[in-house]
Design a protein around this motif. Structure first.
Motif, PDB file in Angstrom:
ATOM      1  N   LEU A 563       0.896  -1.418  -0.047  1.00  0.00           N
ATOM      2  CA  LEU A 563       0.047   0.045   0.072  1.00  0.00           C
ATOM      3  C   LEU A 563       0.781   1.319   0.211  1.00  0.00           C
ATOM      4  CD1 LEU A 563      -2.996  -1.011   2.390  1.00  0.00           C
ATOM      5  CD2 LEU A 563      -2.744  -1.061  -0.195  1.00  0.00           C
ATOM      6  N   GLU A 564       2.222   1.030   0.356  1.00  0.00           N
ATOM      7  CA  GLU A 564       3.058   2.164   0.321  1.00  0.00           C
ATOM      8  C   GLU A 564       3.692   2.558  -1.103  1.00  0.00           C
ATOM      9  OE1 GLU A 564       7.372   3.335   2.391  1.00  0.00           O
ATOM     10  OE2 GLU A 564       5.811   2.338   3.563  1.00  0.00           O
ATOM     11  N   ILE A 565       3.688   3.588  -1.587  1.00  0.00           N
ATOM     12  CA  ILE A 565       4.158   3.855  -2.760  1.00  0.00           C
ATOM     13  C   ILE A 565       5.386   4.839  -2.698  1.00  0.00           C
ATOM     14  CG2 ILE A 565       3.679   4.619  -5.199  1.00  0.00           C
ATOM     15  CD1 ILE A 565       0.551   4.042  -4.770  1.00  0.00           C
ATOM     16  N   ASP A 566       6.653   4.349  -2.861  1.00  0.00           N
ATOM     17  CA  ASP A 566       7.627   5.234  -2.580  1.00  0.00           C
ATOM     18  C   ASP A 566       7.690   6.294  -1.526  1.00  0.00           C
ATOM     19  OD1 ASP A 566       8.658   3.926  -5.062  1.00  0.00           O
ATOM     20  OD2 ASP A 566       8.223   5.654  -6.365  1.00  0.00           O
ATOM     21  N   ASN A 567       7.567   5.756  -0.228  1.00  0.00           N
ATOM     22  CA  ASN A 567       7.473   6.339   0.806  1.00  0.00           C
ATOM     23  C   ASN A 567       5.989   7.199   1.139  1.00  0.00           C
ATOM     24  OD1 ASN A 567      10.169   5.142   1.888  1.00  0.00           O
ATOM     25  ND2 ASN A 567      11.056   6.614   0.291  1.00  0.00           N
ATOM     26  N   ILE A 570      -0.951   6.655   2.595  1.00  0.00           N
ATOM     27  CA  ILE A 570      -2.202   7.237   2.334  1.00  0.00           C
ATOM     28  C   ILE A 570      -3.279   6.693   3.100  1.00  0.00           C
ATOM     29  CG2 ILE A 570      -4.202   6.806   0.423  1.00  0.00           C
ATOM     30  CD1 ILE A 570      -2.104   5.921  -1.519  1.00  0.00           C
ATOM     31  N   LYS A 571      -3.901   7.926   3.732  1.00  0.00           N
ATOM     32  CA  LYS A 571      -4.871   7.629   4.589  1.00  0.00           C
ATOM     33  C   LYS A 571      -6.117   8.375   4.261  1.00  0.00           C
ATOM     34  CE  LYS A 571      -6.163   8.594   9.598  1.00  0.00           C
ATOM     35  NZ  LYS A 571      -5.773   9.143  10.936  1.00  0.00           N
ATOM     36  N   ILE A 572      -7.380   7.596   4.212  1.00  0.00           N
ATOM     37  CA  ILE A 572      -8.726   8.052   3.682  1.00  0.00           C
ATOM     38  C   ILE A 572      -9.678   8.092   4.920  1.00  0.00           C
ATOM     39  CG2 ILE A 572     -10.379   7.856   1.895  1.00  0.00           C
ATOM     40  CD1 ILE A 572      -8.477   6.367   0.026  1.00  0.00           C
ATOM     41  N   TYR A 573     -10.364   8.973   4.981  1.00  0.00           N
ATOM     42  CA  TYR A 573     -11.324   9.281   5.989  1.00  0.00           C
ATOM     43  C   TYR A 573     -12.220  10.554   5.731  1.00  0.00           C
ATOM     44  CZ  TYR A 573      -8.291  13.015   7.757  1.00  0.00           C
ATOM     45  OH  TYR A 573      -7.513  14.059   7.792  1.00  0.00           O
ATOM     46  N   PRO A 574     -13.481  10.590   6.153  1.00  0.00           N
ATOM     47  CA  PRO A 574     -14.095   9.240   6.532  1.00  0.00           C
ATOM     48  C   PRO A 574     -14.591   8.538   5.308  1.00  0.00           C
ATOM     49  CG  PRO A 574     -15.679  10.922   6.607  1.00  0.00           C
ATOM     50  CD  PRO A 574     -14.355  11.331   6.496  1.00  0.00           C
ATOM     51  N   ASN A 575     -14.668   7.042   5.639  1.00  0.00           N
ATOM     52  CA  ASN A 575     -15.306   6.100   4.464  1.00  0.00           C
ATOM     53  C   ASN A 575     -16.000   5.036   5.107  1.00  0.00           C
ATOM     54  OD1 ASN A 575     -15.453   4.962   1.924  1.00  0.00           O
ATOM     55  ND2 ASN A 575     -13.167   4.404   1.854  1.00  0.00           N
ATOM     56  N   PRO A 576     -16.970   5.096   4.939  1.00  0.00           N
ATOM     57  CA  PRO A 576     -18.360   5.756   4.038  1.00  0.00           C
ATOM     58  C   PRO A 576     -18.380   7.246   4.348  1.00  0.00           C
ATOM     59  CG  PRO A 576     -19.182   3.814   4.863  1.00  0.00           C
ATOM     60  CD  PRO A 576     -18.056   4.218   5.673  1.00  0.00           C
ATOM     61  N   THR A 577     -19.047   7.979   3.563  1.00  0.00           N
ATOM     62  CA  THR A 577     -19.166   9.482   3.759  1.00  0.00           C
ATOM     63  C   THR A 577     -20.326   9.751   2.754  1.00  0.00           C
ATOM     64  OG1 THR A 577     -18.404  11.845   3.747  1.00  0.00           O
ATOM     65  CG2 THR A 577     -17.516  10.372   2.311  1.00  0.00           C
ATOM     66  N   PHE A 581     -14.539  13.131   0.983  1.00  0.00           N
ATOM     67  CA  PHE A 581     -13.380  12.220   1.563  1.00  0.00           C
ATOM     68  C   PHE A 581     -11.998  13.069   1.784  1.00  0.00           C
ATOM     69  CE2 PHE A 581     -15.968   9.903  -1.126  1.00  0.00           C
ATOM     70  CZ  PHE A 581     -16.347   8.456  -0.227  1.00  0.00           C
ATOM     71  N   ASN A 582     -11.665  12.881   2.995  1.00  0.00           N
ATOM     72  CA  ASN A 582     -10.194  13.622   3.506  1.00  0.00           C
ATOM     73  C   ASN A 582      -9.307  12.515   3.003  1.00  0.00           C
ATOM     74  OD1 ASN A 582     -11.542  16.024   4.523  1.00  0.00           O
ATOM     75  ND2 ASN A 582     -11.929  14.615   6.393  1.00  0.00           N
ATOM     76  N   ILE A 583      -8.074  13.022   2.364  1.00  0.00           N
ATOM     77  CA  ILE A 583      -7.112  11.965   2.036  1.00  0.00           C
ATOM     78  C   ILE A 583      -5.966  12.732   2.425  1.00  0.00           C
ATOM     79  CG2 ILE A 583      -5.692  11.008   0.159  1.00  0.00           C
ATOM     80  CD1 ILE A 583      -8.450  10.749  -1.290  1.00  0.00           C
ATOM     81  N   SER A 584      -5.057  12.052   3.153  1.00  0.00           N
ATOM     82  CA  SER A 584      -3.839  12.539   3.812  1.00  0.00           C
ATOM     83  C   SER A 584      -2.446  11.588   3.192  1.00  0.00           C
ATOM     84  CB  SER A 584      -3.798  12.203   5.317  1.00  0.00           C
ATOM     85  OG  SER A 584      -2.495  12.714   5.739  1.00  0.00           O
ATOM     86  N   LEU A 585      -1.675  12.370   2.560  1.00  0.00           N
ATOM     87  CA  LEU A 585      -0.541  11.541   1.720  1.00  0.00           C
ATOM     88  C   LEU A 585       0.687  12.000   2.666  1.00  0.00           C
ATOM     89  CD1 LEU A 585      -1.113  12.310  -1.875  1.00  0.00           C
ATOM     90  CD2 LEU A 585      -2.115  10.409  -0.534  1.00  0.00           C
ATOM     91  N   THR A 586       1.752  11.025   3.022  1.00  0.00           N
ATOM     92  CA  THR A 586       2.886  11.513   3.453  1.00  0.00           C
ATOM     93  C   THR A 586       3.955  11.020   2.441  1.00  0.00           C
ATOM     94  OG1 THR A 586       2.088  10.907   5.526  1.00  0.00           O
ATOM     95  CG2 THR A 586       4.428  11.022   5.323  1.00  0.00           C
ATOM     96  N   LEU A 607      -2.872  14.930  -6.178  1.00  0.00           N
ATOM     97  CA  LEU A 607      -2.952  15.276  -5.011  1.00  0.00           C
ATOM     98  C   LEU A 607      -1.481  15.485  -4.291  1.00  0.00           C
ATOM     99  CD1 LEU A 607      -5.840  12.573  -3.532  1.00  0.00           C
ATOM    100  CD2 LEU A 607      -6.186  14.916  -4.134  1.00  0.00           C
ATOM    101  N   ASN A 608      -1.307  16.409  -3.542  1.00  0.00           N
ATOM    102  CA  ASN A 608      -0.110  16.791  -3.209  1.00  0.00           C
ATOM    103  C   ASN A 608       0.059  16.193  -1.680  1.00  0.00           C
ATOM    104  OD1 ASN A 608       0.457  19.007  -5.021  1.00  0.00           O
ATOM    105  ND2 ASN A 608      -1.091  20.374  -3.959  1.00  0.00           N
ATOM    106  N   SER A 609       1.331  16.077  -1.160  1.00  0.00           N
ATOM    107  CA  SER A 609       1.799  15.741   0.148  1.00  0.00           C
ATOM    108  C   SER A 609       0.902  16.543   0.990  1.00  0.00           C
ATOM    109  CB  SER A 609       3.107  15.555   0.126  1.00  0.00           C
ATOM    110  OG  SER A 609       3.382  15.065   1.626  1.00  0.00           O
TER     111      SER A 609
END
Length: 643
Positions: A563-567, A570-577, A581-586, A607-609
């Protein structure tokens, strides 16, 4: 007398079943509230509406006119859901939404307001019952001309914020379904609040000028028939005796809160609508009554009640292996506020003249259901075609025995090879999927199970079809559980249309298909099926006028990617909504694509980091798939659920 208690939003509901008797109409007591003479159907209108829906007041006016033309025959339940239902008053006080409304909208495929289901009649593909306001009046008139095989009566009282509801039903003819559903809704009239487009129903405007407290300068508007609660779920409680002459009486008790969301309750404006459906759709009849204040309870309660609510196995289409026996499992439901102790219920089944009874070793909690699987399986290997399954219970912790047994029909399944007419060019000239690239002639049914391809869990693939005639629809199933039956939950392509309105020719279309990350590994059958100018039916064995069927194989293998792509995590929340959707990338930025269930791309971008928002509120409720990928071509997929 017994009580059934559930918790919802910290509100206690007591669900009280009284009795069910099979009677001659002459024997029914005179004080019953239901007629025993045959009636036509009443029109049950479930309208999806919203404060910010400019044409919803026009819909309200249409329903008012139909009600005035047919007094007492048009029963309306208005539910607020979707993108137009939010409160525009900065001070609050008009949040009319609730989970029942969301569920009703999803079930009806309500897309855009105002739309309404009229007796939950199915009008479109995929079970759509919601239709636009221009068709309401005619459909209401159509419904009112149809005979009903069951009559419904209802009365309600309120004492100290306790709602007591009595529902009676009488079957004047046999229902074609062994089990019907009783649905009970609570609505409130007379709530004043904002409403866009109020000029289209001036009878409900109650202010002489726009209210300055409202965000968009709306007038004060009278909201009527507003759904606030359901004493059953949206698809109701089962009625297991549906033959002519059956009399049903049920009782419900519910503690009314002082507020629904931030909207005050007016006890004098509450009314109850009860209706019976043949299945989840096809409402047959109903009744409506105002809840009377400070009146005696209209029905009493019982201490214990348990019944057999469902036969799980065997049911429907049953695969049979000559070397194995089949499991038998049922659902027992405790409709009281008392614990049914272990060894307190005997459960039995009878199939193919074989009778088996067992003592249930489990206790059943108040208001809960228990799935019980018999220790003794049944041998179905000698049966062919349709057979009867009977199951029931016996218990000293039971008040009424009339709802304790169920009889259903099931069907022995043998693998089907439906051959369709492709002589005009319908069907498949080529099918391409991963490593499968197969040209074919008109076979009617094509057995290509010797052709296979590997596909990877969680990966996305393009699937293409070439046909020799236009207006073709397609469905594709993967038999994930290897039971030789293609069920609806195994669909991966759901009725896209290729070359709509076209005649002979060569047409190619493609869809994107995402293999679930938890798809069962190994070799599975895959079926592709086409039809001309109609949707491919749910039944994978059904014969349509034109089209073709082809079977292949796929081999699902485990994904080697993380699930990790080159460091980048990905976190998706809430889901369902409901759509945002809030998507957090590191890590690095990622590109994305969102596809709907039939493979259509509905959104894409970068989507940006950090923290990002994705909004698909304008899409219908359902399942969507998002694919993330980076500049190195690595990718991963997630499922998004919009409710």
């Amino acid at each position: 007398m017994y009580i059934f208690t559930t918790q919802s939003n910290h509100l206690k509901m007591k669900h009280l079943y009284i009795f069910l008797l099979l009677l001659n109409p002459l024997v029914i007591l005179s004080q019953t509230i239901v007629s025993t003479s045959p009636e036509n159907k009443k029109a049950i209108v479930e309208e999806s509406t919203g404060i910010h829906c400019s044409y919803c007041p026009e819909g309200h006016s249409i329903l008012n006119n139909s009600s005035a033309q047919n007094p007492g025959q048009v029963l309306v339940v208005k539910y607020h859901e979707g993108g137009y239902a939010w409160d525009c008053d900065p001070n609050g006080g008009h949040d009319f939404q609730n989970q029942f409304a969301i569920d009703l909208g999803a079930q009806a495929n309500a897309s855009g307001q105002p739309v309404a289901s009229i007796n939950r009649t199915v009008f479109g593909a995929n079970g759509t019952t919601a239709i636009s306001r221009g068709a309401w009046a005619q459909e209401i008139n159509n419904i009112l001309q149809q005979p009903a095989y069951v009559n419904v009566g209802v009365e309600a009282s309120i004492n100290d914020n306790i709602l007591n509801v009595k529902v009676e039903a009488y079957y004047t003819d046999d229902s074609p379904a062994n089990t019907n559903r009783l649905i009970v809704a609570l609505t409130q009239d007379g709530t004043v609040g904002p409403q866009g487009g109020s000029q289209y129903n001036p009878d409900y405007i109650v202010s002489s000028a726009p209210n300055p407290n409202y965000q968009h300068g709306e007038y004060d508007y009278l909201h009527m028939d507003r759904l606030v609660y359901m004493l059953t779920d949206i698809n109701g409680e089962p009625l297991n005796n549906t033959s002519s002459g059956t009399f049903v009486e049920r009782c419900f008790s519910y503690t009314i809160p002082s507020m629904y969301n931030d909207v005050p309750v007016d006890l004098e404006q509450l009314k109850v609508t009860a209706y019976i459906s043949e299945t989840n759709n096809d409402i047959i009849n109903g009744a409506q009554a105002n809840a009377l204040l400070n009146e005696e309870n209209v029905c009493e309660v019982n201490q214990y009640e348990i019944f057999l609510s469902e036969i799980i196995n065997p049911s429907g289409v049953v695969p049979v292996d000559e070397d194995e026996t089949n499991e038998v499992s049922v659902v027992l439901t405790n409709l009281s506020n008392e614990l049914i102790p272990a060894n307190g219920v005997t459960v039995w089944y009878e199939i193919n003249n074989e009778y088996v009874s067992e003592l249930v070793p489990n206790s059943i909690n108040p208001g809960s259901s228990l799935t019980y699987t018999f220790s003794q399986n049944v041998d179905l290997s000698s049966l062919e075609g349709t057979f009867v399954v009977m199951a029931g219970i016996e218990s000293e912790y039971d008040t009424y025995i009339d709802n304790n047994s169920i009889e259903i029909e099931a069907e022995i399944y043998s693998y089907c090879s439906p051959s369709l007419d492709c002589s005009y060019g319908d069907g498949f000239q080529n099918f391409t999927f991963a490593d499968i690239n197969n040209d074919s002639d008109c076979e009617g049914y094509g057995d290509f199970t010797n052709i296979s391809t590997d596909i990877v869990q969680g990966e996305s693939y393009q699937m293409s079809f070439t046909t020799g005639y236009g207006s073709q629809t397609f469905r594709v199933w993967i038999d994930y559980n290897d039971d030789l039956y293609y069920s609806l939950d195994e669909l991966i392509v759901d009725n896209p249309i290729l070359a709509n309105g076209q005649g002979p020719g060569t047409y190619t279309g493609s869809v994107d298909v995402i293999i679930p990350e938890d798809a069962l590994l190994g070799s599975h059958l895959i079926r592709i099926k086409s039809a001309y100018q109609e949707y491919v039916p749910d039944d994978p064995c059904a014969i349509t006028n034109y089209g073709e069927t082809e079977d292949y194989r796929v081999n699902i293998v485990e994904s080697l990617s993380l699930l990790e792509i080159d460091n980048s995590k990905i976190k998706i929340y809430p889901n369902p909504t409901e759509g945002i959707f809030n998507i957090s990338l590191t890590g690095e930025e990622l590109s994305y694509e969102i596809h709907n269930f039939i493979g259509q791309k509905i959104k894409f971008g970068v989507l940006n980091s950090g923290d990002n928002n994705l909004n698909i509120s304008n899409q219908s409720d359902g399942v969507y798939f998002i694919k993330f990928y980076n500049n190195q071509g690595k990718s991963t997929n997630y499922k998004l659920i919009k409710k």
